[in-house]
Design a protein around this motif. Structure first.
Motif, PDB file in Angstrom:
ATOM      1  N   ASN A 149       0.883  -1.164   0.000  1.00  0.00           N
ATOM      2  CA  ASN A 149       0.000   0.000   0.000  1.00  0.00           C
ATOM      3  C   ASN A 149       0.916   1.207   0.000  1.00  0.00           C
ATOM      4  O   ASN A 149       1.960   1.202   0.650  1.00  0.00           O
ATOM      5  N   VAL A 150       0.490   2.256  -0.710  1.00  0.00           N
ATOM      6  CA  VAL A 150       1.332   3.432  -0.875  1.00  0.00           C
ATOM      7  C   VAL A 150       0.612   4.638  -0.296  1.00  0.00           C
ATOM      8  O   VAL A 150      -0.544   4.908  -0.649  1.00  0.00           O
ATOM      9  N   THR A 151       1.281   5.339   0.610  1.00  0.00           N
ATOM     10  CA  THR A 151       0.678   6.545   1.168  1.00  0.00           C
ATOM     11  C   THR A 151       1.602   7.728   0.925  1.00  0.00           C
ATOM     12  O   THR A 151       2.603   7.609   0.205  1.00  0.00           O
ATOM     13  N   LEU A 152       1.252   8.892   1.488  1.00  0.00           N
ATOM     14  CA  LEU A 152       2.023  10.115   1.240  1.00  0.00           C
ATOM     15  C   LEU A 152       3.495   9.913   1.539  1.00  0.00           C
ATOM     16  O   LEU A 152       3.816   9.277   2.531  1.00  0.00           O
ATOM     17  N   PRO A 153       4.390  10.441   0.755  1.00  0.00           N
ATOM     18  CA  PRO A 153       4.174  11.260  -0.452  1.00  0.00           C
ATOM     19  C   PRO A 153       4.444  10.487  -1.742  1.00  0.00           C
ATOM     20  O   PRO A 153       4.878  11.078  -2.721  1.00  0.00           O
ATOM     21  N   PHE A 154       4.165   9.186  -1.782  1.00  0.00           N
ATOM     22  CA  PHE A 154       4.709   8.347  -2.866  1.00  0.00           C
ATOM     23  C   PHE A 154       3.713   7.882  -3.929  1.00  0.00           C
ATOM     24  O   PHE A 154       4.069   7.062  -4.779  1.00  0.00           O
ATOM     25  N   LYS A 155       2.443   8.356  -3.891  1.00  0.00           N
ATOM     26  CA  LYS A 155       1.464   7.776  -4.821  1.00  0.00           C
ATOM     27  C   LYS A 155       1.791   8.068  -6.293  1.00  0.00           C
ATOM     28  O   LYS A 155       1.524   7.250  -7.160  1.00  0.00           O
ATOM     29  N   LEU A 156       2.371   9.244  -6.553  1.00  0.00           N
ATOM     30  CA  LEU A 156       2.743   9.567  -7.943  1.00  0.00           C
ATOM     31  C   LEU A 156       3.997   8.793  -8.353  1.00  0.00           C
ATOM     32  O   LEU A 156       4.110   8.307  -9.482  1.00  0.00           O
ATOM     33  N   ASP A 157       4.943   8.647  -7.413  1.00  0.00           N
ATOM     34  CA  ASP A 157       6.157   7.854  -7.689  1.00  0.00           C
ATOM     35  C   ASP A 157       5.772   6.405  -7.980  1.00  0.00           C
ATOM     36  O   ASP A 157       6.334   5.759  -8.876  1.00  0.00           O
ATOM     37  N   ALA A 158       4.795   5.885  -7.209  1.00  0.00           N
ATOM     38  CA  ALA A 158       4.361   4.494  -7.411  1.00  0.00           C
ATOM     39  C   ALA A 158       3.709   4.337  -8.780  1.00  0.00           C
ATOM     40  O   ALA A 158       3.901   3.321  -9.462  1.00  0.00           O
ATOM     41  N   PHE A 159       2.969   5.361  -9.215  1.00  0.00           N
ATOM     42  CA  PHE A 159       2.351   5.319 -10.547  1.00  0.00           C
ATOM     43  C   PHE A 159       3.439   5.184 -11.616  1.00  0.00           C
ATOM     44  O   PHE A 159       3.344   4.349 -12.519  1.00  0.00           O
ATOM     45  N   GLU A 160       4.488   5.989 -11.495  1.00  0.00           N
ATOM     46  CA  GLU A 160       5.564   5.938 -12.500  1.00  0.00           C
ATOM     47  C   GLU A 160       6.316   4.613 -12.443  1.00  0.00           C
ATOM     48  O   GLU A 160       6.673   4.038 -13.474  1.00  0.00           O
ATOM     49  N   TRP A 161       6.542   4.128 -11.231  1.00  0.00           N
ATOM     50  CA  TRP A 161       7.283   2.871 -11.043  1.00  0.00           C
ATOM     51  C   TRP A 161       6.530   1.705 -11.686  1.00  0.00           C
ATOM     52  O   TRP A 161       7.111   0.887 -12.401  1.00  0.00           O
ATOM     53  N   VAL A 162       5.213   1.654 -11.438  1.00  0.00           N
ATOM     54  CA  VAL A 162       4.420   0.558 -12.014  1.00  0.00           C
ATOM     55  C   VAL A 162       4.299   0.728 -13.528  1.00  0.00           C
ATOM     56  O   VAL A 162       4.403  -0.247 -14.286  1.00  0.00           O
ATOM     57  N   THR A 163       4.102   1.975 -13.980  1.00  0.00           N
ATOM     58  CA  THR A 163       3.978   2.220 -15.424  1.00  0.00           C
ATOM     59  C   THR A 163       5.199   1.691 -16.173  1.00  0.00           C
ATOM     60  O   THR A 163       5.080   1.120 -17.268  1.00  0.00           O
ATOM     61  N   ALA A 164       6.387   1.836 -15.584  1.00  0.00           N
ATOM     62  CA  ALA A 164       7.628   1.398 -16.244  1.00  0.00           C
ATOM     63  C   ALA A 164       7.786  -0.121 -16.233  1.00  0.00           C
ATOM     64  O   ALA A 164       8.579  -0.665 -17.008  1.00  0.00           O
ATOM     65  N   ARG A 165       7.030  -0.818 -15.382  1.00  0.00           N
ATOM     66  CA  ARG A 165       7.255  -2.273 -15.220  1.00  0.00           C
ATOM     67  C   ARG A 165       6.063  -3.154 -15.514  1.00  0.00           C
ATOM     68  O   ARG A 165       6.206  -4.369 -15.684  1.00  0.00           O
ATOM     69  N   GLY A 166       4.870  -2.553 -15.492  1.00  0.00           N
ATOM     70  CA  GLY A 166       3.678  -3.397 -15.610  1.00  0.00           C
ATOM     71  C   GLY A 166       2.466  -2.601 -16.024  1.00  0.00           C
ATOM     72  O   GLY A 166       2.547  -1.741 -16.898  1.00  0.00           O
ATOM     73  N   THR A 167       1.330  -2.855 -15.376  1.00  0.00           N
ATOM     74  CA  THR A 167       0.053  -2.288 -15.800  1.00  0.00           C
ATOM     75  C   THR A 167      -0.583  -1.472 -14.680  1.00  0.00           C
ATOM     76  O   THR A 167      -0.698  -1.950 -13.557  1.00  0.00           O
ATOM     77  N   VAL A 168      -0.996  -0.248 -15.031  1.00  0.00           N
ATOM     78  CA  VAL A 168      -1.750   0.589 -14.094  1.00  0.00           C
ATOM     79  C   VAL A 168      -3.221   0.505 -14.504  1.00  0.00           C
ATOM     80  O   VAL A 168      -3.555   0.682 -15.676  1.00  0.00           O
ATOM     81  N   HIS A 169      -4.094   0.220 -13.544  1.00  0.00           N
ATOM     82  CA  HIS A 169      -5.493  -0.067 -13.854  1.00  0.00           C
ATOM     83  C   HIS A 169      -6.439   1.068 -13.471  1.00  0.00           C
ATOM     84  O   HIS A 169      -6.214   1.777 -12.482  1.00  0.00           O
ATOM     85  N   GLY A 170      -7.552   1.185 -14.231  1.00  0.00           N
ATOM     86  CA  GLY A 170      -8.752   1.961 -13.894  1.00  0.00           C
ATOM     87  C   GLY A 170      -8.512   3.318 -13.264  1.00  0.00           C
ATOM     88  O   GLY A 170      -7.930   4.224 -13.866  1.00  0.00           O
ATOM     89  N   ALA A 171      -9.022   3.465 -12.022  1.00  0.00           N
ATOM     90  CA  ALA A 171      -8.991   4.762 -11.336  1.00  0.00           C
ATOM     91  C   ALA A 171      -7.567   5.249 -11.133  1.00  0.00           C
ATOM     92  O   ALA A 171      -7.319   6.459 -11.107  1.00  0.00           O
ATOM     93  N   ALA A 172      -6.614   4.342 -10.991  1.00  0.00           N
ATOM     94  CA  ALA A 172      -5.213   4.743 -10.798  1.00  0.00           C
ATOM     95  C   ALA A 172      -4.686   5.410 -12.067  1.00  0.00           C
ATOM     96  O   ALA A 172      -3.919   6.375 -12.009  1.00  0.00           O
ATOM     97  N   ARG A 173      -5.137   4.900 -13.223  1.00  0.00           N
ATOM     98  CA  ARG A 173      -4.716   5.478 -14.504  1.00  0.00           C
ATOM     99  C   ARG A 173      -5.325   6.875 -14.661  1.00  0.00           C
ATOM    100  O   ARG A 173      -4.653   7.830 -15.029  1.00  0.00           O
ATOM    101  N   ASP A 174      -6.615   6.997 -14.346  1.00  0.00           N
ATOM    102  CA  ASP A 174      -7.290   8.307 -14.436  1.00  0.00           C
ATOM    103  C   ASP A 174      -6.639   9.328 -13.514  1.00  0.00           C
ATOM    104  O   ASP A 174      -6.526  10.499 -13.843  1.00  0.00           O
ATOM    105  N   ALA A 175      -6.252   8.866 -12.321  1.00  0.00           N
ATOM    106  CA  ALA A 175      -5.747   9.782 -11.305  1.00  0.00           C
ATOM    107  C   ALA A 175      -4.248  10.025 -11.426  1.00  0.00           C
ATOM    108  O   ALA A 175      -3.730  10.980 -10.863  1.00  0.00           O
ATOM    109  N   GLY A 176      -3.538   9.145 -12.145  1.00  0.00           N
ATOM    110  CA  GLY A 176      -2.073   9.250 -12.190  1.00  0.00           C
ATOM    111  C   GLY A 176      -1.448   8.974 -10.843  1.00  0.00           C
ATOM    112  O   GLY A 176      -0.360   9.449 -10.523  1.00  0.00           O
ATOM    113  N   ALA A 177      -2.155   8.189 -10.010  1.00  0.00           N
ATOM    114  CA  ALA A 177      -1.682   7.915  -8.644  1.00  0.00           C
ATOM    115  C   ALA A 177      -2.034   6.483  -8.265  1.00  0.00           C
ATOM    116  O   ALA A 177      -3.165   6.044  -8.479  1.00  0.00           O
ATOM    117  N   VAL A 178      -1.050   5.766  -7.733  1.00  0.00           N
ATOM    118  CA  VAL A 178      -1.227   4.362  -7.346  1.00  0.00           C
ATOM    119  C   VAL A 178      -1.145   4.251  -5.826  1.00  0.00           C
ATOM    120  O   VAL A 178      -0.222   4.783  -5.214  1.00  0.00           O
TER     121      VAL A 178
END
Ligand code: ATR
Length: 267
Positions: free
Chosen positions: A58-87
């Motif tokens: 689980n990712v909390t402050l201040p890393f939700k945007l970093d987690a989005f980029e990390w997952v984007t580079a390695r795998g798949t970002v789904h649904g609301a996380a893609r819309d929000a740019g935050a994992v």
């Protein structure tokens, strides 16, 4: 072997997530351990955790945007996380890496299921335009509000969200007047013991929800709403529990029971 999970953030020491997931694991009989992962930087800590066999974060402050980029580079970002740019939830299984955002599901489940507050057709006002709000707008729109207004102290940020999410109207806090059924505080004003500066008529007769929570009594926003004529007010502890339950489901394929947990956490 016991599967390992953790919440990563800075700071993360006071997180309730380990207690919540320990409750879920005991209730479902799932064999897992869930701890805290304090970190200076998301990437290095995540690499170490997953390299050592960890299954989910689980990712909390201040890393939700970093987690989005990390997952984007390695795998798949789904649904609301893609819309929000935050994992806020990462799942790793072998080579597979998935990122989700369960905050919106958590908010909707607490509002509609636990509190009995429907969103469909209602006039909904969201206060704030930061990362927390961005993460819940997609699921709120999916619930079919009659009107969805985002109001922020800095109006340009609300306008940015209105441009990104079709169906959202932007406003400033000071220009708001009456006429809302549901008012949701997504600002971080409560962290400093404050509340967003809106007129009392805005919450008159409305159901008010604070995405912020405290374990000891009411939040400043809830207290002020009730004193200002709101029909009812609830804080975000239920949302925290429900977003955790959705993460648990994504990781384990099992829906854990959440009823009564808010009361036992606050006790
Ligand atoms: P988070 O990830 O918690 O959303 P954030 O992205 O820093 O944090 O956003 C904080 C939000 O709370 C912003 O909408 C901020 O308003 P501004 O954009 O004008 O800064 C809002 N906020 C914080 N303190 C506030 C206060 N005292 N009154 C009103 N809004 C406040």
């Amino acid at each position: 072997m016991t599967d390992r999970y953790a919440v990563i953030g800075n700071p993360v020491g006071h997180s309730l997530s380990p207690r919540i997931h320990a409750h879920f694991a005991a209730a479902t009989g799932e064999d897992l351990a869930y701890g805290t992962l304090p970190a200076e930087a998301f990437g290095a800590a995540a690499e170490r955790f997953f390299g050592g066999g960890g299954r989910g974060l689980n990712v909390t402050l201040p890393f939700k945007l970093d987690a989005f980029e990390w997952v984007t580079a390695r795998g798949t970002v789904h649904g609301a996380a893609r819309d929000a740019g935050a994992v806020n939830t990462v799942a790793v299984s072998g080579e597979r890496v998935d990122g989700y955002n369960t905050d919106g599901v958590g908010l909707l489940r607490d509002l509609e299921h636990n509190l009995g507050v429907g969103i469909a057709g209602r006039r909904v006002l969201v206060l704030g335009a930061g990362g927390a709000v961005q993460g819940v707008l997609g699921p709120l729109l999916d619930a079919g509000p009659g009107r969805l207004t985002v109001a922020n102290r800095t109006v340009s940020k609300a306008e940015g969200l209105a441009a990104a999410f079709s169906g959202v109207q932007a406003a400033g806090l000071a220009e708001l007047d009456a006429g809302y059924d549901v008012v949701i505080n997504g600002t971080s004003a409560g962290v400093g013991g404050g509340r967003p500066g809106i007129q009392a008529e805005v919450v008159d007769g409305a159901f008010c929800y604070d995405m912020f929570y405290t374990l000891d009594g009411e939040t400043p926003f809830c207290r002020w709403c009730v004193a200002s004529g709101a029909a009812r007010a609830a804080d975000g502890l239920g949302m925290l529990i429900e977003q955790a339950a959705e993460s648990f489901f994504l990781w384990r394929g099992v829906h854990p029971p959440t009823r009564g947990l808010a009361r036992s956490l606050a006790a």
